[in-house]
Write a protein that holds these residues in place. Structure first.
Motif, PDB file in Angstrom:
ATOM      1  N   ALA A  15      47.561  38.007  43.206  1.00 13.13           N
ATOM      2  CA  ALA A  15      46.794  37.828  44.436  1.00 13.13           C
ATOM      3  C   ALA A  15      46.221  36.416  44.487  1.00 13.13           C
ATOM      4  CB  ALA A  15      45.668  38.856  44.493  1.00 13.13           C
ATOM      5  N   LEU A  26      47.900  42.346  42.773  1.00 11.87           N
ATOM      6  CA  LEU A  26      47.718  42.999  44.057  1.00 11.87           C
ATOM      7  C   LEU A  26      48.654  44.189  44.233  1.00 11.87           C
ATOM      8  CD1 LEU A  26      46.665  43.018  47.019  1.00 11.87           C
ATOM      9  CD2 LEU A  26      48.424  41.312  47.522  1.00 11.87           C
ATOM     10  N   SER A  27      48.067  45.350  44.501  1.00 11.98           N
ATOM     11  CA  SER A  27      48.815  46.527  44.906  1.00 11.98           C
ATOM     12  C   SER A  27      48.513  46.728  46.394  1.00 11.98           C
ATOM     13  CB  SER A  27      48.386  47.757  44.092  1.00 11.98           C
ATOM     14  OG  SER A  27      49.128  48.887  44.494  1.00 11.98           O
ATOM     15  N   GLN A  28      49.529  46.523  47.216  1.00 14.10           N
ATOM     16  CA  GLN A  28      49.352  46.482  48.663  1.00 14.10           C
ATOM     17  C   GLN A  28      49.741  47.792  49.304  1.00 14.10           C
ATOM     18  OE1 GLN A  28      48.292  43.636  50.673  1.00 14.10           O
ATOM     19  NE2 GLN A  28      48.055  45.408  51.997  1.00 14.10           N
ATOM     20  N   GLN A  33      44.081  47.708  50.023  1.00 14.79           N
ATOM     21  CA  GLN A  33      44.567  46.980  48.846  1.00 14.79           C
ATOM     22  C   GLN A  33      43.803  47.444  47.620  1.00 14.79           C
ATOM     23  OE1 GLN A  33      43.752  42.822  49.707  1.00 14.79           O
ATOM     24  NE2 GLN A  33      45.777  42.554  50.581  1.00 14.79           N
ATOM     25  N   PRO A 105      43.724  45.883  54.652  1.00 16.38           N
ATOM     26  CA  PRO A 105      45.055  45.531  54.156  1.00 16.38           C
ATOM     27  C   PRO A 105      45.299  44.038  53.988  1.00 16.38           C
ATOM     28  CG  PRO A 105      45.184  46.097  56.470  1.00 16.38           C
ATOM     29  CD  PRO A 105      43.763  46.384  56.022  1.00 16.38           C
ATOM     30  N   ASP A 106      44.445  43.198  54.566  1.00 15.95           N
ATOM     31  CA  ASP A 106      44.678  41.754  54.513  1.00 15.95           C
ATOM     32  C   ASP A 106      43.539  40.989  53.843  1.00 15.95           C
ATOM     33  OD1 ASP A 106      42.770  42.194  56.461  1.00 15.95           O
ATOM     34  OD2 ASP A 106      43.730  40.919  57.970  1.00 15.95           O
TER      35      ASP A 106
END
Length: 113
Positions: A15, A26-28, A33, A105-106
């Motif tokens: 990330a 990062l696990s999206q 997240q 999410p962002d």
């Protein structure tokens, strides 16, 4: 910095987090997240706010002031919750490992090589 996280975490994309001395994975998800972070140096976090965050201290120490609450120290096994829009600040100590869930999410993007 050699990671203490297992390969199931370190195979995730790194990330892009604008803090010195942090390595983050990062696990999206579609709507959220999960970030796995390791800190190699101490950092003072400036006051800021964002969408909801729930975190768990895997190792080390973190001092957080969340909203109007008093400054609190979090250590291995402790968790914290920061509601959406609540300002918070703190101090991260070298050696801290955390897992943070962001209801956003962002919040962070993937680090570019």
């Amino acid at each position: 910095m050699s990671s203490k996280f297992p390969p199931v975490v370190t195979r995730l994309p790194q990330a892009d987090i604008p803090l010195q001395g942090v390595t983050a994975y990062l696990s999206q998800g579609k709507d959220q997240q999960i970030i796995f972070m390791e800190f190699a140096e101490e950092i003072d976090l400036p006051e800021h706010a964002h969408k909801a965050q729930w975190g768990f201290v895997i190792e080390g120490r973190l001092d957080f002031k969340i909203g109007d609450a008093e400054l609190r120290t979090y250590r291995k096994g402790d968790y914290y919750f920061i509601p959406e829009g609540v300002k918070h600040t703190g101090r991260i100590y070298a050696g801290l490992m955390v897992m943070d869930h962001f209801d956003q999410p962002d919040r962070y993007g993937v680090k570019k090589s």
